[in-house]
Design an enzyme around this catalytic site. Structure first.
Site, short mmCIF file in Angstrom:
data_model
loop_
_atom_site.label_atom_id
_atom_site.label_comp_id
_atom_site.label_asym_id
_atom_site.label_seq_id
_atom_site.Cartn_x
_atom_site.Cartn_y
_atom_site.Cartn_z
N ASP B 159 19.26 10.95 10.84
CA ASP B 159 18.82 10.30 9.40
C ASP B 159 18.62 11.81 8.52
O ASP B 159 18.88 12.87 8.64
CB ASP B 159 17.42 10.54 9.70
CG ASP B 159 16.66 9.53 10.72
OD1 ASP B 159 17.56 8.91 10.77
OD2 ASP B 159 15.68 8.78 10.04
N LYS B 226 16.95 4.75 3.61
CA LYS B 226 15.53 5.37 4.09
C LYS B 226 14.96 5.73 3.18
O LYS B 226 14.97 6.62 2.12
CB LYS B 226 15.39 6.13 5.44
CG LYS B 226 14.23 6.82 6.01
CD LYS B 226 14.83 7.43 6.61
CE LYS B 226 13.12 8.73 7.44
NZ LYS B 226 13.72 9.63 8.48
N LYS B 262 14.49 1.08 5.96
CA LYS B 262 13.67 1.93 6.24
C LYS B 262 12.78 2.78 5.70
O LYS B 262 12.83 3.65 4.94
CB LYS B 262 13.86 3.36 7.18
CG LYS B 262 13.45 3.93 8.13
CD LYS B 262 13.54 4.86 9.52
CE LYS B 262 12.45 6.20 10.33
NZ LYS B 262 12.82 6.90 10.53
#
Lengths: 287, 326
Positions: B159, B226, B262
């Site tokens: 991430d 995300k 996400k």
């Protein structure tokens, strides 16, 4: 002069210090003992009970950690505000229970006095119910009372204010928080009491008040895994009571069965004691 | 399924052209249609009023659990905390073996090894936050080293945060190349780490920027986009997620490839999670209703889902005493 329009009140629930309508949107009619219409009241559902338990759990930490002295002060303040609403309580008790003004007044006075009496116990409980225990070793050994947690209360059905106060005050004085299911057909004094609580320093969520059908809501409280004890004072139906006791066994709730209808008698410490745990501590004697 | 039509006419050729220079990239990103802010918020609000009950609710709860990236990103994280988190990810409810595993455990870079060891071959993936998370304020060399470190230790997913400073001052190609560089590290030495690109929408100020950043990340090779680090408020919101999901949908229309999504931060109740699932279903469709393409970045959400699940399986309300403290 034109006749004044009546200002009608909507009676709502008391959850987490706010006055929400029932999540279900339902209401029911409240009548006096002669069947005359008094008011519409919110009809609580299982989800209101769920919300109330969440609110009570949230309030538990703060209320139980408040000093006993502070809790006593706050409860005494409740009695002061009740005194200020005396006339309103007398009217409502008279209508709800079909009493004469004089007897209603006596009931309200007894309720306020009862509250003051319990308020006084806040900082005296540990001395009276706790102890220093004799042990055969170099230790001090103390037992101190602690609140049980979230207590569900099914309030008495007949005695709408004195009965309610007599079951509510002993639960919260020791630091428990509570969800009270008020008298099904006589809920008006309970509504007013919730307004008193909301305006007298009692933190939101310490007392949550629901109105509705005992048979509908009480089983959800009895089976709720986050409720630690239940007082069945107003669960008049024997079959329902059995069902509630069975549901309460799931997480080993403390259950208090109804034992009196005479709310004028000296209550003693029994009700307070029902919702206490005892913590015993061994403490080495210094070296 | 109602589906608002794509307002974009982009094909692979246009995308290839767009990344030839900073100017071309800027032209492309600023040429994206603007987001109707009022419309996006209204649509998100409308979709969040759906009532999901009984069997549909049971399905959604299990789906949501299986989509969680169980996250701990605190300065005081310890190995013990990661161990308990991993145990919870593999067996969310100790009393009920029918509860699905979570999708992944998300930790800081230095705890990846620990998480890897705990999770073994359970199927729960290890995600690591890298590139100087959460601020992203470090040189490219440090960011790449940070990522390499995580990949070497066995992270399945990376991430990364974008450089919001560069993005907001219009240096799009710089952000683009940085994502590409990180992507390359994810595939070094035969590794195959999925790349999630955190846009930190709370710092992007407008939905137009969110749309641009989404496209930028997708074009640079993200596997997932995300919303947030969870360290900035607001974190994930429904309208932002809607805008990003629309980007995922348009991306598939343009390239034929799917793009993961996400939302992270601030999703803490079952009710919230349901709203997101409805949004996914209505925006990109059922293809995305799997942990492969949609994830929740969350920690306390799992407990609430478990409480709801216990209520559904036992018929009585449960309480915080019956889920783990974390």
């Amino acid at each position: 002069m034109a006749a004044r329009l009546e200002v009608r009140k909507t009676y709502k629930l008391y959850i987490g210090g706010a006055f929400p309508r029932s999540e279900s949107g339902r209401s029911y009619e409240v009548a006096d003992t002669k069947g005359r219409f008094l008011a519409n009241a919110a009809l609580a559902s299982r989800k209101d009970a769920r919300d109330a338990v969440v609110a009570a759990r949230k309030a538990f930490g703060g209320w139980t950690k408040a000093t006993a002295y502070n809790r006593g002060q706050i409860l005494y303040r409740v009695a002061e505000v009740m005194e200020g609403r005396r006339a309103q309580f007398v009217d409502e008790v008279a209508a709800a229970e079909g009493l004469t003004a004089r007897r209603a007044e006596a009931a309200v006075e007894a309720a306020i006095d009862r509250w003051v009496w319990y308020a006084g116990w806040a900082d005296k409980l540990p001395q009276v119910l706790g102890s220093t225990n004799p042990v055969a070793g170099p230790y001090y050994n103390f037992s101190v009372p602690e609140p049980t947690g979230v207590v569900a209360v099914v309030a008495p059905q007949e005695s709408s204010l004195l009965g309610l106060v007599s079951v509510l005050a002993p639960v919260i004085v020791s630091g428990n928080t509570t969800v009270v299911l008020a008298s099904e057909n006589r809920p008006l004094p309970a509504f007013t009491l919730s307004e008193v609580l909301a305006t007298s320093d009692v933190p939101g969520g310490v007392v949550n008040l629901l109105t509705g059908r005992v048979a509908e809501v009480a089983p959800w409280l009895a089976s709720h895994m986050d409720v630690n004890a239940i007082d069945l004072a107003g669960a008049d139906d024997a079959a329902l009571r059995t069902e509630l006791e069975i549901a309460a066994a799931d997480n080993v709730k403390r259950v208090r069965r109804p034992d009196t209808d005479d709310w004028t008698a000296d209550p003693g410490l029994a009700r307070i004691r029902s919702f206490l745990e005892t913590k015993t501590v061994w403490h080495p004697i210094g070296v | 399924m109602t589906r608002s039509p794509s307002a974009l006419a982009v094909d692979q050729g246009a995308l290839d052209d767009a990344v030839r220079s900073d100017a071309a990239l800027r032209r492309f990103l600023h040429g994206l249609p603007g987001v109707d802010q009022v419309g996006a918020e209204a649509r998100a609000a409308a979709l969040s009023t759906r009532s999901i009950k009984t069997t549909a609710k049971a399905f959604a709860i299990d789906l949501a659990i299986s989509m969680i990236d169980l996250t701990t990103l605190q300065g005081n994280d310890t190995q013990g905390k990661v161990r308990t988190l991993c145990a919870k990810a593999m067996r969310p409810d100790p009393h009920d073996a029918s509860v699905p595993r979570t999708a992944a455990v998300c930790v800081y870079n230095d705890l990846v090894g620990q998480a890897r060891e705990e999770l073994g071959d359970s199927g729960v993936r290890v995600a690591a936050v890298t590139t100087a998370f959460p601020s992203g304020r470090a040189s490219l060399a440090v960011k790449l080293a940070d990522t390499r470190d995580a990949v070497v230790q066995g992270a399945d997913e990376v991430d990364m945060v974008i450089d919001r400073g560069a993005f907001l001052s219009g240096r799009y190609l710089e952000v683009f190349e940085e994502i590409q560089a990180v992507k390359q590290v994810c595939h070094e030495n035969g590794a195959d780490a999925h790349l999630k690109v955190i846009l930190e929408t709370g710092e992007l100020a407008t939905y137009d920027n969110v749309r641009r950043a989404s496209w930028l990340a997708m074009m640079a090779g993200a596997d997932f986009i995300k919303t947030s680090t969870g360290k900035i408020s607001p974190a994930a919101t429904l309208p932002v997620t809607l805008v990003m999901l629309e980007a995922c949908r348009d991306w598939r229309d343009a390239t034929g490839r799917m793009m993961g999504m996400k939302p992270a931060g601030g999703i803490s109740t079952t009710k919230d999670a349901m709203k997101y699932l409805v949004l996914v279903n209505e925006t990109v469709g059922t293809d995305w209703l799997t942990p492969d393409w949609f994830r929740f970045g969350a920690s306390s959400l799992l407990n609430d889902l478990l409480l709801q699940r216990q209520k559904m399986s036992t018929g009585r309300y449960s309480g915080p005493d019956y889920v783990t403290v974390d």
